[in-house]
Design a protein around this motif. Structure first.
Motif, PDB file in Angstrom:
ATOM      1  N   HIS A 152       0.592  -1.059   0.157  1.00 55.90           N
ATOM      2  CA  HIS A 152      -0.072   0.067  -0.037  1.00 55.90           C
ATOM      3  C   HIS A 152       0.866   1.335   0.115  1.00 55.90           C
ATOM      4  CE1 HIS A 152      -3.544   2.470   0.989  1.00 55.90           C
ATOM      5  NE2 HIS A 152      -2.761   3.285   1.586  1.00 55.90           N
ATOM      6  N   LEU A 153       0.446   2.239  -1.017  1.00 55.25           N
ATOM      7  CA  LEU A 153       1.260   3.544  -0.791  1.00 55.25           C
ATOM      8  C   LEU A 153       0.161   4.557  -0.767  1.00 55.25           C
ATOM      9  CD1 LEU A 153       3.654   5.170  -1.183  1.00 55.25           C
ATOM     10  CD2 LEU A 153       3.320   5.148  -3.834  1.00 55.25           C
ATOM     11  N   ASP A 154       0.156   5.531  -0.027  1.00 49.67           N
ATOM     12  CA  ASP A 154      -0.320   6.994  -0.068  1.00 49.67           C
ATOM     13  C   ASP A 154       0.365   7.821  -0.929  1.00 49.67           C
ATOM     14  OD1 ASP A 154      -2.831   6.014   1.435  1.00 49.67           O
ATOM     15  OD2 ASP A 154      -1.646   6.340   3.024  1.00 49.67           O
ATOM     16  N   CYS A 155      -0.427   8.636  -1.920  1.00 47.84           N
ATOM     17  CA  CYS A 155       0.411   9.611  -2.737  1.00 47.84           C
ATOM     18  C   CYS A 155       1.288  10.572  -1.623  1.00 47.84           C
ATOM     19  CB  CYS A 155      -0.419  10.242  -3.659  1.00 47.84           C
ATOM     20  SG  CYS A 155       0.386  11.368  -4.620  1.00 47.84           S
ATOM     21  N   SER A 202      -4.313   6.678  -3.317  1.00 42.14           N
ATOM     22  CA  SER A 202      -3.705   5.630  -2.851  1.00 42.14           C
ATOM     23  C   SER A 202      -3.619   4.633  -3.559  1.00 42.14           C
ATOM     24  CB  SER A 202      -4.364   5.277  -1.280  1.00 42.14           C
ATOM     25  OG  SER A 202      -5.530   4.664  -1.743  1.00 42.14           O
ATOM     26  N   ILE A 203      -2.617   3.489  -3.475  1.00 43.88           N
ATOM     27  CA  ILE A 203      -2.171   2.730  -4.394  1.00 43.88           C
ATOM     28  C   ILE A 203      -2.073   1.256  -3.730  1.00 43.88           C
ATOM     29  CG2 ILE A 203      -0.756   1.691  -6.185  1.00 43.88           C
ATOM     30  CD1 ILE A 203      -0.011   4.556  -6.797  1.00 43.88           C
ATOM     31  N   GLU A 204      -2.884   0.209  -4.194  1.00 42.85           N
ATOM     32  CA  GLU A 204      -2.601  -1.235  -3.684  1.00 42.85           C
ATOM     33  C   GLU A 204      -2.055  -1.942  -4.482  1.00 42.85           C
ATOM     34  OE1 GLU A 204      -5.342  -2.520  -0.733  1.00 42.85           O
ATOM     35  OE2 GLU A 204      -4.922  -0.928   0.449  1.00 42.85           O
ATOM     36  N   ALA A 205      -1.430  -2.938  -4.438  1.00 42.21           N
ATOM     37  CA  ALA A 205      -0.923  -3.964  -5.370  1.00 42.21           C
ATOM     38  C   ALA A 205      -0.536  -5.086  -4.789  1.00 42.21           C
ATOM     39  CB  ALA A 205       0.060  -3.300  -6.561  1.00 42.21           C
ATOM     40  N   GLU A 206      -0.078  -6.234  -5.416  1.00 40.41           N
ATOM     41  CA  GLU A 206       0.513  -7.280  -4.830  1.00 40.41           C
ATOM     42  C   GLU A 206       1.966  -7.291  -4.668  1.00 40.41           C
ATOM     43  OE1 GLU A 206      -1.069  -9.911  -3.338  1.00 40.41           O
ATOM     44  OE2 GLU A 206      -2.973  -9.059  -3.912  1.00 40.41           O
ATOM     45  N   SER A 207       2.643  -6.106  -5.157  1.00 43.27           N
ATOM     46  CA  SER A 207       4.140  -6.160  -5.043  1.00 43.27           C
ATOM     47  C   SER A 207       4.513  -4.966  -5.301  1.00 43.27           C
ATOM     48  CB  SER A 207       5.059  -7.068  -6.397  1.00 43.27           C
ATOM     49  OG  SER A 207       4.761  -6.373  -7.515  1.00 43.27           O
ATOM     50  N   VAL A 253       9.672   7.564  -2.716  1.00 35.46           N
ATOM     51  CA  VAL A 253       8.332   6.728  -2.675  1.00 35.46           C
ATOM     52  C   VAL A 253       8.256   5.286  -2.413  1.00 35.46           C
ATOM     53  CG1 VAL A 253       6.708   6.055  -4.527  1.00 35.46           C
ATOM     54  CG2 VAL A 253       7.763   8.389  -4.702  1.00 35.46           C
ATOM     55  N   ARG A 254       9.573   4.513  -2.694  1.00 36.34           N
ATOM     56  CA  ARG A 254       9.459   3.188  -2.326  1.00 36.34           C
ATOM     57  C   ARG A 254       9.704   3.268  -0.796  1.00 36.34           C
ATOM     58  NH1 ARG A 254      10.619  -0.646  -6.106  1.00 36.34           N
ATOM     59  NH2 ARG A 254      11.012  -0.048  -8.130  1.00 36.34           N
ATOM     60  N   SER A 255      10.257   4.084  -0.314  1.00 36.69           N
ATOM     61  CA  SER A 255      10.530   4.000   1.391  1.00 36.69           C
ATOM     62  C   SER A 255       9.048   4.093   2.181  1.00 36.69           C
ATOM     63  CB  SER A 255      11.270   4.978   1.908  1.00 36.69           C
ATOM     64  OG  SER A 255      10.834   6.555   1.833  1.00 36.69           O
ATOM     65  N   ASN A 256       8.098   4.603   1.439  1.00 35.87           N
ATOM     66  CA  ASN A 256       6.767   5.034   2.016  1.00 35.87           C
ATOM     67  C   ASN A 256       5.591   3.780   1.631  1.00 35.87           C
ATOM     68  OD1 ASN A 256       6.227   7.622   3.365  1.00 35.87           O
ATOM     69  ND2 ASN A 256       7.649   8.153   1.421  1.00 35.87           N
ATOM     70  N   ILE A 257       6.173   2.681   0.736  1.00 37.78           N
ATOM     71  CA  ILE A 257       5.108   1.663   0.662  1.00 37.78           C
ATOM     72  C   ILE A 257       5.297   0.762   1.793  1.00 37.78           C
ATOM     73  CG2 ILE A 257       5.019  -0.512  -0.789  1.00 37.78           C
ATOM     74  CD1 ILE A 257       6.372   1.097  -3.106  1.00 37.78           C
ATOM     75  N   ARG A 258       4.186   0.379   2.262  1.00 35.80           N
ATOM     76  CA  ARG A 258       4.036  -0.356   3.346  1.00 35.80           C
ATOM     77  C   ARG A 258       3.288  -1.661   3.229  1.00 35.80           C
ATOM     78  NH1 ARG A 258      -0.915   1.087   5.943  1.00 35.80           N
ATOM     79  NH2 ARG A 258      -1.578   3.248   5.080  1.00 35.80           N
ATOM     80  N   THR A 259       3.579  -2.874   3.828  1.00 37.51           N
ATOM     81  CA  THR A 259       2.848  -4.114   3.691  1.00 37.51           C
ATOM     82  C   THR A 259       1.415  -3.991   4.460  1.00 37.51           C
ATOM     83  OG1 THR A 259       4.726  -5.349   3.156  1.00 37.51           O
ATOM     84  CG2 THR A 259       3.053  -6.578   3.901  1.00 37.51           C
ATOM     85  N   VAL A 260       0.271  -4.378   4.065  1.00 36.39           N
ATOM     86  CA  VAL A 260      -0.863  -4.328   4.772  1.00 36.39           C
ATOM     87  C   VAL A 260      -1.528  -5.805   4.754  1.00 36.39           C
ATOM     88  CG1 VAL A 260      -1.396  -1.807   4.495  1.00 36.39           C
ATOM     89  CG2 VAL A 260      -2.194  -3.669   2.606  1.00 36.39           C
TER      90      VAL A 260
END
Length: 56
Positions: free
Chosen positions: A4-7, A15-20, A49-56
């Protein structure tokens, strides 16, 4: 696990959600082209941006 990533742009509620992480970044590129065309996805910005991606 879903990623998950919030802009990261102030004032943008997208916000964006994806499998990888790679799938998130592909969606980020599309989002930036459509909503933030003045934003440069240089190495520093991509890393931030990559540092703000988290696993949900």
């Amino acid at each position: 696990m879903t990623k998950h990533l919030d802009c990261v742009v102030d004032g943008c509620a997208a916000s964006i959600e994806a499998e990888s992480e790679d799938d998130v970044m592909a969606q980020v590129e599309t989002h930036v082209q459509q909503e933030h065309p003045d934003l440069d996805l240089d190495d520093e910005t991509v890393e931030m941006v990559r540092s703000n991606i988290r696993t949900v």
